[in-house]
Every structure is written in C-alpha cells, then in structure tokens.
Enzyme design. Structure first.
Site, PDB file in Angstrom:
ATOM      1  N   ARG A  28      -1.504  10.259  -7.779  1.00  0.00           N
ATOM      2  CA  ARG A  28      -0.672  11.120  -6.927  1.00  0.00           C
ATOM      3  C   ARG A  28      -0.070  12.227  -7.798  1.00  0.00           C
ATOM      4  O   ARG A  28       0.319  11.971  -8.942  1.00  0.00           O
ATOM      5  CB  ARG A  28       0.424  10.240  -6.333  1.00  0.00           C
ATOM      6  CG  ARG A  28       1.477  10.953  -5.549  1.00  0.00           C
ATOM      7  CD  ARG A  28       2.585   9.980  -5.143  1.00  0.00           C
ATOM      8  NE  ARG A  28       2.224   9.165  -3.998  1.00  0.00           N
ATOM      9  CZ  ARG A  28       2.959   8.134  -3.572  1.00  0.00           C
ATOM     10  NH1 ARG A  28       4.055   7.788  -4.202  1.00  0.00           N
ATOM     11  NH2 ARG A  28       2.580   7.440  -2.516  1.00  0.00           N
TER      12      ARG A  28
ATOM     13  N   TYR B 104       9.352  14.680  -0.241  1.00  0.00           N
ATOM     14  CA  TYR B 104      10.016  13.620   0.522  1.00  0.00           C
ATOM     15  C   TYR B 104      11.363  13.266  -0.101  1.00  0.00           C
ATOM     16  O   TYR B 104      12.404  13.302   0.571  1.00  0.00           O
ATOM     17  CB  TYR B 104       9.125  12.361   0.594  1.00  0.00           C
ATOM     18  CG  TYR B 104       9.899  11.115   0.916  1.00  0.00           C
ATOM     19  CD1 TYR B 104      10.546  10.977   2.150  1.00  0.00           C
ATOM     20  CD2 TYR B 104      10.028  10.068  -0.002  1.00  0.00           C
ATOM     21  CE1 TYR B 104      11.289   9.834   2.446  1.00  0.00           C
ATOM     22  CE2 TYR B 104      10.766   8.937   0.285  1.00  0.00           C
ATOM     23  CZ  TYR B 104      11.388   8.824   1.513  1.00  0.00           C
ATOM     24  OH  TYR B 104      12.130   7.711   1.792  1.00  0.00           O
TER      25      TYR B 104
ATOM     26  N   LYS C  75      15.257  13.650   1.301  1.00  0.00           N
ATOM     27  CA  LYS C  75      16.227  12.554   1.479  1.00  0.00           C
ATOM     28  C   LYS C  75      17.492  12.834   0.650  1.00  0.00           C
ATOM     29  O   LYS C  75      18.603  12.589   1.113  1.00  0.00           O
ATOM     30  CB  LYS C  75      15.614  11.209   1.078  1.00  0.00           C
ATOM     31  CG  LYS C  75      14.580  10.666   2.034  1.00  0.00           C
ATOM     32  CD  LYS C  75      15.093  10.433   3.448  1.00  0.00           C
ATOM     33  CE  LYS C  75      16.020   9.236   3.575  1.00  0.00           C
ATOM     34  NZ  LYS C  75      16.379   8.984   5.010  1.00  0.00           N
TER      35      LYS C  75
ATOM     36  N   THR D 266      17.084   6.092   0.195  1.00  0.00           N
ATOM     37  CA  THR D 266      16.022   5.474  -0.606  1.00  0.00           C
ATOM     38  C   THR D 266      16.308   5.576  -2.106  1.00  0.00           C
ATOM     39  O   THR D 266      16.967   6.527  -2.557  1.00  0.00           O
ATOM     40  CB  THR D 266      14.681   6.190  -0.319  1.00  0.00           C
ATOM     41  OG1 THR D 266      13.725   5.859  -1.320  1.00  0.00           O
ATOM     42  CG2 THR D 266      14.836   7.708  -0.322  1.00  0.00           C
ATOM     43  N   ASP D 267      15.769   4.649  -2.872  1.00  0.00           N
ATOM     44  CA  ASP D 267      15.910   4.720  -4.334  1.00  0.00           C
ATOM     45  C   ASP D 267      15.166   5.922  -4.918  1.00  0.00           C
ATOM     46  O   ASP D 267      15.382   6.299  -6.068  1.00  0.00           O
ATOM     47  CB  ASP D 267      15.449   3.410  -5.003  1.00  0.00           C
ATOM     48  CG  ASP D 267      13.986   3.062  -4.774  1.00  0.00           C
ATOM     49  OD1 ASP D 267      13.264   3.823  -4.093  1.00  0.00           O
ATOM     50  OD2 ASP D 267      13.552   2.007  -5.293  1.00  0.00           O
ATOM     51  N   GLU D 268      14.283   6.530  -4.120  1.00  0.00           N
ATOM     52  CA  GLU D 268      13.483   7.644  -4.661  1.00  0.00           C
ATOM     53  C   GLU D 268      14.329   8.872  -4.964  1.00  0.00           C
ATOM     54  O   GLU D 268      13.893   9.757  -5.694  1.00  0.00           O
ATOM     55  CB  GLU D 268      12.346   7.986  -3.705  1.00  0.00           C
ATOM     56  CG  GLU D 268      11.474   6.765  -3.476  1.00  0.00           C
ATOM     57  CD  GLU D 268      10.091   7.070  -2.942  1.00  0.00           C
ATOM     58  OE1 GLU D 268       9.615   8.194  -3.121  1.00  0.00           O
ATOM     59  OE2 GLU D 268       9.492   6.156  -2.360  1.00  0.00           O
TER      60      GLU D 268
ATOM     61  N   ASN E 178       1.984  -1.803  -9.615  1.00  0.00           N
ATOM     62  CA  ASN E 178       1.111  -1.786  -8.438  1.00  0.00           C
ATOM     63  C   ASN E 178      -0.094  -2.699  -8.654  1.00  0.00           C
ATOM     64  O   ASN E 178      -0.588  -3.310  -7.711  1.00  0.00           O
ATOM     65  CB  ASN E 178       0.647  -0.352  -8.162  1.00  0.00           C
ATOM     66  CG  ASN E 178       1.800   0.533  -7.712  1.00  0.00           C
ATOM     67  OD1 ASN E 178       2.829   0.029  -7.255  1.00  0.00           O
ATOM     68  ND2 ASN E 178       1.640   1.836  -7.861  1.00  0.00           N
TER      69      ASN E 178
ATOM     70  N   TYR F 173      -3.954   4.241  -7.254  1.00  0.00           N
ATOM     71  CA  TYR F 173      -3.715   5.518  -7.929  1.00  0.00           C
ATOM     72  C   TYR F 173      -3.596   5.334  -9.450  1.00  0.00           C
ATOM     73  O   TYR F 173      -2.835   4.479  -9.920  1.00  0.00           O
ATOM     74  CB  TYR F 173      -2.417   6.157  -7.451  1.00  0.00           C
ATOM     75  CG  TYR F 173      -2.382   6.598  -6.005  1.00  0.00           C
ATOM     76  CD1 TYR F 173      -3.546   6.764  -5.258  1.00  0.00           C
ATOM     77  CD2 TYR F 173      -1.166   6.863  -5.384  1.00  0.00           C
ATOM     78  CE1 TYR F 173      -3.492   7.177  -3.931  1.00  0.00           C
ATOM     79  CE2 TYR F 173      -1.103   7.283  -4.055  1.00  0.00           C
ATOM     80  CZ  TYR F 173      -2.279   7.433  -3.340  1.00  0.00           C
ATOM     81  OH  TYR F 173      -2.205   7.844  -2.031  1.00  0.00           O
TER      82      TYR F 173
ATOM     83  N   THR G 150      13.446  16.990   9.569  1.00  0.00           N
ATOM     84  CA  THR G 150      14.029  15.717  10.041  1.00  0.00           C
ATOM     85  C   THR G 150      15.052  15.181   9.050  1.00  0.00           C
ATOM     86  O   THR G 150      16.166  14.811   9.430  1.00  0.00           O
ATOM     87  CB  THR G 150      12.914  14.677  10.272  1.00  0.00           C
ATOM     88  OG1 THR G 150      12.000  15.204  11.231  1.00  0.00           O
ATOM     89  CG2 THR G 150      13.491  13.366  10.785  1.00  0.00           C
TER      90      THR G 150
HETATM   91  P1  TYD Z   1       4.035   3.879  -1.263  1.00  0.00           P
HETATM   92  O1  TYD Z   1       3.851   2.660  -0.416  1.00  0.00           O
HETATM   93  O2  TYD Z   1       3.483   5.170  -0.764  1.00  0.00           O
HETATM   94  O3  TYD Z   1       5.601   4.000  -1.554  1.00  0.00           O
HETATM   95  P2  TYD Z   1       6.402   5.009  -2.557  1.00  0.00           P
HETATM   96  O4  TYD Z   1       5.510   6.072  -3.013  1.00  0.00           O
HETATM   97  O5  TYD Z   1       7.444   5.504  -1.641  1.00  0.00           O
HETATM   98  O6  TYD Z   1       6.911   4.144  -3.657  1.00  0.00           O
HETATM   99  O7  TYD Z   1       3.424   3.618  -2.699  1.00  0.00           O
HETATM  100  C1  TYD Z   1       3.854   2.566  -3.499  1.00  0.00           C
HETATM  101  C2  TYD Z   1       3.140   2.680  -4.814  1.00  0.00           C
HETATM  102  O8  TYD Z   1       1.740   2.466  -4.591  1.00  0.00           O
HETATM  103  C3  TYD Z   1       3.250   4.048  -5.441  1.00  0.00           C
HETATM  104  O9  TYD Z   1       3.366   3.908  -6.873  1.00  0.00           O
HETATM  105  C4  TYD Z   1       1.948   4.727  -5.092  1.00  0.00           C
HETATM  106  C5  TYD Z   1       0.974   3.582  -5.034  1.00  0.00           C
HETATM  107  N1  TYD Z   1      -0.127   3.760  -4.066  1.00  0.00           N
HETATM  108  C6  TYD Z   1      -1.466   3.606  -4.478  1.00  0.00           C
HETATM  109  O10 TYD Z   1      -1.760   3.294  -5.645  1.00  0.00           O
HETATM  110  N2  TYD Z   1      -2.462   3.807  -3.545  1.00  0.00           N
HETATM  111  C7  TYD Z   1      -2.200   4.145  -2.259  1.00  0.00           C
HETATM  112  O11 TYD Z   1      -3.149   4.338  -1.467  1.00  0.00           O
HETATM  113  C8  TYD Z   1      -0.827   4.267  -1.839  1.00  0.00           C
HETATM  114  C9  TYD Z   1      -0.494   4.620  -0.429  1.00  0.00           C
HETATM  115  C10 TYD Z   1       0.165   4.071  -2.778  1.00  0.00           C
END
Ligand code: TYD
Length: 334
Positions: A272, A148, A152, A124-126, A247, A205, A99
């Site tokens: 993660r 991901y 992008k 995205t900023d990522e 977070n 996380y 996609t």
């Molecule tokens: P997310 O909403 O998946 O956005 P991105 O990874 O695109 O920034 O996650 C935002 C932040 O939150 C990221 O640092 C990962 C963290 N996170 C958790 O700690 N627990 C979770 O269950 C999820 C989904 C994300």
C-alpha cells in the site's frame, strides 16, 4: 432516554445498537444511516421491529436528515458514521473529507443548537500515524498519513475545538483494528476469510510484517459504552485490544482455520502507498474506567472464521457488483 446512533447499519455501529437494545432497556435508539455500500440493513434485521428502535435514512453531512433524526429530542449522539477504508481513501479521498470532517461538523452544530448532553466521536488509532515503538497515548501528537486517517484526525480536532470553544460535551474513543462478524469484506480479516472459504488466494501487502493491534467488535462496542457512560467530558480514550500481531501471523491463523496453506493461498502483492508500519495503543485510561477486552485473540479469530463460514448468505451478496469493480481497481495492478 433516547440516543442517536449514526452509521448504525455498519460493522461496529450495528454491534453497538444490538448491545444497547439488549443491555440498556431504558434506552431508545434512533439510527441515522446513509446506507452507503458499507451500511447493510441485514446487520440489524434481527432488531428492525423492536419498538425501541427507529431507523432514519440519511447522511450525517445533511442537516435536514440530522434534524429529522433528532426531532423528538435525543440525550446523546454516538457517531459511528464514517468512510473507513484506507485503500479506498487512496483511490478517492473526497468522500472521506465530506463525511468524516464535514459530517462530524454537522453533528456538532446539532449538538450545540439543541443542547444535547453527550456527543461521542468514534475515532481510530490511525490518527496517531505510524508508531515504530511503544504505544500511543491520548495526548500524543496526531500524525495521520493517509487521506482516511487525516480525515478522521480532522474530525477529532473539530470535536475537541467545540469542547474548548463552546463547552460542547464531547468524548472521543480511538479504537484499534477491529474484527468480528458483519465486517464489510474489503478489510483484511473478512476479505481474507471469504476469499479462503472460496478457495481463492489472499493479497498480502509488501512483506506482511506490518503490525496492528486487534480488538474484537464486541469488546469495541462495550468500550464505547463505558466511555459514554463513565468517561470524563472533553476526554479522549484509546480502546486497544492489546493483541499486536504482524499481518503474516494473523494470516497464518486464518489459513489454518480455513484449511489452506501459505504456499497455495497467499499472493504477495505490491505494498500500500504510505503504508503505516505499526500501530499500538496504550489503553490504560479506558482500563481505569473499568473496561477490559474480554475476547482472547486467536479464539475470537477462529470464532469469526466460523461465523463467516456459517453465514455465507450474509457476505455472498456483498461480493458482487460494486465490490467486484472495487476489487479490480484495487488489486488488478498489484
Ligand atoms: P485493513 O483491514 O485495511 O485496516 P487498516 O489499514 O485500517 O489497518 O488492513 C489491515 C492490515 O492488512 C494493513 O497493514 C494492510 C494489510 N492488508 C493486506 O495486506 N492486504 C489487503 O488486501 C488488505 C485489505 C489489507
């Protein structure tokens, strides 16, 4: 004028469609959406019968569907359609390449063949990868680190290559982490809010000290419109909220807004894989177009919690079936 919006049943796309129908009476909107798990007809139920709105079901990677969507002629394409969730991309990367790279390519080919006057890629900023200090600028190297963000980035590079090679009239926006009503409950904010409303724990996380730059979805949609209308062709524009939070800090606001506590409702889980520690955007280029985020962060976050509390009928059906299977795969082993 007629504009094609792709992925208009998604979170940011549907907010953008509603903004256009409300504030640009001269624009008709065609919405091409594949109705994947994240494309939800309820997101645009309120405008489904607007005579200036037409829905076409299909994927941006399918040239026949794209042709059907632009058959009557369109003046611009705004591409929101994407696979967007980092954690899903770690489990199953392929759909992201299909996609976010090949789908973008299919749209670029349509723009080229039909001489469409504007193509805006929502990115995205990522794509900049981990930013230990300072803030990413548009000319910075792309160092994506997840399937991901690499997909992008691949899309962005195709878009810029079409501009260089065929003079295709493109624009790119790179938004920061977006929050607000109607976000699929896999992302941090809606997942945590809906879990907390259900009196369940939230999976944080690692040490929770990762930093994201938060932007309200209404501000994001307005930023995209500003770039589409006033951006310089071939240009990339960062849309950052300017709200850098760990977070853990964000989770504290959500806990407080839901009347829960850190000790009872936060589950510290394994980090993660390849987790980017920090994102931050320098959005001065977009500011120079006259765009500024309007929504104050803590207020916007609390209003978002209220929206999920008041709209349980929107999210409750989503937290079943496919979602529960995904949740088990994603979190059971953590
Ligand atoms: P997310 O909403 O998946 O956005 P991105 O990874 O695109 O920034 O996650 C935002 C932040 O939150 C990221 O640092 C990962 C963290 N996170 C958790 O700690 N627990 C979770 O269950 C999820 C989904 C994300």
């Amino acid at each position: 004028m007629r504009w094609l919006v792709t992925g208009g049943l998604g979170f940011i796309g549907s907010t953008f469609v509603r903004l256009l129908l409300r504030e640009r009476p001269e624009v008709e909107v065609v919405n091409l959406d594949a109705m994947t798990y994240a494309g939800n007809p309820a997101n645009l139920a309120d405008v489904a019968h607007d005579p200036r709105y037409r829905f076409v079901k299909g994927s941006i990677g399918d040239p026949t569907a794209v042709d059907a969507a632009i058959a009557d002629g369109v003046d611009a394409i705004v591409n929101f359609a994407a696979e967007t969730h980092v954690d899903r991309s770690i489990l199953e990367p392929e759909a992201f390449l299909r996609t976010d790279i090949l789908g973008t390519h299919t749209l670029l080919e349509a723009v080229r063949a039909r001489g469409i006057r504007r193509f805006l890629q929502v990115s995205t900023d990522e794509v900049y990868g981990d930013v230990p200090s300072g803030a990413s600028r548009e000319g910075d190297p792309l160092r994506p680190r997840s399937p991901y963000s690499a997909s992008k980035a691949g899309g962005d590079l195709q878009v810029l290559a079409y501009h260089a090679t065929y003079a295709t009239p493109v624009l790119i926006t790179r938004g920061s982490n977006t929050y607000g009503p109607r976000q699929y409950p896999e992302k941090l904010v809606p997942l945590f809010v809906t879990n907390l409303l259900d009196d369940a724990t939230v999976p944080l996380y690692g040490d929770g000290l990762q930093i994201r730059d938060w932007l309200h979805v209404d501000d994001h949609a307005r930023g995209i419109l500003s770039v589409l209308e006033r951006g310089e062709i071939g240009g990339v524009y960062n849309l950052g909220g300017g709200n850098l939070r760990t977070n853990l800090e964000l989770t504290r606001v959500l806990l407080d807004a839901c009347g829960r506590t850190m000790t009872t409702h936060v589950r510290h889980v394994a980090d993660r894989e390849g987790h980017d520690r920090r994102y931050a955007l320098d959005a001065s280029k977009a500011h120079a177009l006259g765009w500024q985020p309007q929504v104050a962060f803590e207020e916007g976050l609390r209003a978002t919690v209220r929206w999920y509390r008041d709209n349980e009928s929107w999210w409750r059906p989503l937290k079943s079936g496919e979602f529960l299977e995904y949740y088990r795969r994603q979190y059971a082993h953590r």
